[in-house]
Structure formats: C-alpha cells, structure tokens
Design a protein around this motif. Structure first.
Motif: not given
Length: 258
Positions: A51-52, A47, A89, A45
C-alpha cells in the motif's frame, strides 16, 4: 459529539463539491502530466504491505527523506522503498533498517515534519535512480520549480472524482511558483483555522482543482531539492512544504558516515 462531527464533515464535503463544480465539468483532472522517471530519478515510493503511504526523495544511496507522519503507527519491518520506475508499484524494492525522526516543534505544528529512512542496502545509481543535492540557499518568493509524485493527500474514498482517488498509479509532474509565506498562511487559514506556519516552511501557488501529490513529494528548484510536500489540497489553496534549506545541517549530521 458524533452528530457534530457528521455535520462538520458534510459541511466540508458540500463546500468542496461546490468548489469543484466551479471548474466547469464537475470532475477534477489529474495533476500535471505523466512523467518519465528519468525526469525525477530521485523520487521514491514508500509502501507498506503493498500500500502506497507517501513519496520520498533520495538524498544519497543510503537515505531517503520523507515526512515524519508518513509512517505513524507503521511497523518499519513492513516498509519498502520502490525506485526507478514511473509505475508506483514497480521498480527496485529496498527494505528499511532504521528511521531517524526530527524532533517536532510544539509551537509550530507544521514545522519539523521530517524523517530519514536508512535503507538496509545502498541503492545502485543510474539514469533512473539518482540522489539529489539539497538547495544551498533559501529560495526566493516567486521562484519557479517543479513537483512530482503519485497521488493526492485526501483521506477520502471519493472514487467518482478523478482527483480524489487516493493515489495515482502513474508518476506525474507539474510546474509551480513559490508564494509569500504570510500570504500562504492567510489563504490556508480560511479553511484550516489551527494552521501555524513559520520560516521553516515554503508554499507554492495552486490555481486549479486537481489534488496535490503525496506527502513527501519533492519540490525541485534549479536542479536542487528545495522542499517536500507536508500539506496539500484538492482546492485552490497553496501547498505547504518543509523548506529543506533550514534542515541542511540536520540532514548532513544524521546521514554522515552512517
């Protein structure tokens, strides 16, 4: 000018809503099924400021492959790469010390949308964090594979629609089948008239109304990384990927002894 843009947006949304309504319930379903990270330990992920931005694929302990436009206008010092957890997250977090961006082809806007993130410290591999090899041959039309990720590509904020949520918090995975590139271009151009595709792309069929996963989500065929999503959709349109067989030399050269 603004009035014309507003009319165009409303036309698109009205058509999209009509397409979704054909699904029966009037609501979109999340794409695929929830997945364990052990099923796709190469996924990351990407980020910034919690925030992705997009997904990525771990290609060795020092580098993660993403779409180049993922970090447009983003300060690299704010970027974190999260790995090893199906929760978007959570997981182990790594800083990025360098980005190597592929030179874009001005004739084909869908080509070369790739960059490599060099991590400030190498990943520790495990059952949940593992690099994946790049495919060693061009995948054939009709080949079957799987793609996984956390969210959709839509930039809208249509929270009332499940598949239009900007990002899923849970890692999901689905099976796909590759489509002829010319057929793909024909189907996509009905909605995106300026689309230009070449052999540097591959496409997969999409027969439902759920949204595509994040840009950068890895496509795996026979256990090897065949592509990453560069253009998705929330409609019944093919998904477009960078065909990584075409970029093997660039990836190898860019990551060798670095």
């Amino acid at each position: 000018m603004l009035q014309s843009a507003g009319i165009l947006l409303l036309t698109f949304l009205s058509w999209s809503t009509a397409e979704v309504a054909k699904n029966g319930s009037g609501r979109c379903s999340p794409r695929g099924k929830a997945a364990r990270v052990e099923e796709v330990p190469w996924i990351a992920s990407i980020q910034s400021n919690n925030t992705q931005l997009c997904s990525g694929a771990i290609i060795n302990p020092k580098f993660v492959l993403i779409t180049a436009n993922c970090l447009t206008n983003v300060n690299i010092t704010t970027v974190k790469v999260l790995v090893g957890n199906p929760d978007r997250d959570s997981g182990s977090s790594f800083g990025v010390c360098n980005e190597i961006i592929h030179t874009r082809n001005p004739k084909h806007t869908s080509d070369d949308n790739l960059s490599l993130l060099k991590l400030c410290e190498p990943l520790t591999t495990s059952a949940k964090v593992k690099a994946i090899d790049i495919i060693d041959k061009q995948p054939e039309e009709g080949a079957r594979g799987s793609v996984a990720g956390w969210g959709s590509l839509t930039k809208g904020r249509f929270k009332s629609k499940d598949c239009w949520a900007k990002h899923s918090k849970v890692l999901r995975k689905t099976d796909v089948q590759l489509l002829d590139i010319k057929e793909c271009a024909t189907r996509r151009k009905k909605s995106f008239s300026k689309l230009s595709l070449s052999d540097a792309n591959i496409c997969s069929e999409k027969r439902d109304f759920s949204c595509s996963y994040d840009a950068g989500s890895p496509l795996v065929i026979d256990g090897k990384l065949a592509g990453i999503i560069t253009a998705g959709t929330c409609l019944r349109k093919p998904e477009i990927y960078a065909s990584l067989y075409n970029y093997r030399k660039w990836i190898e050269t860019s990551t060798k002894d670095k």
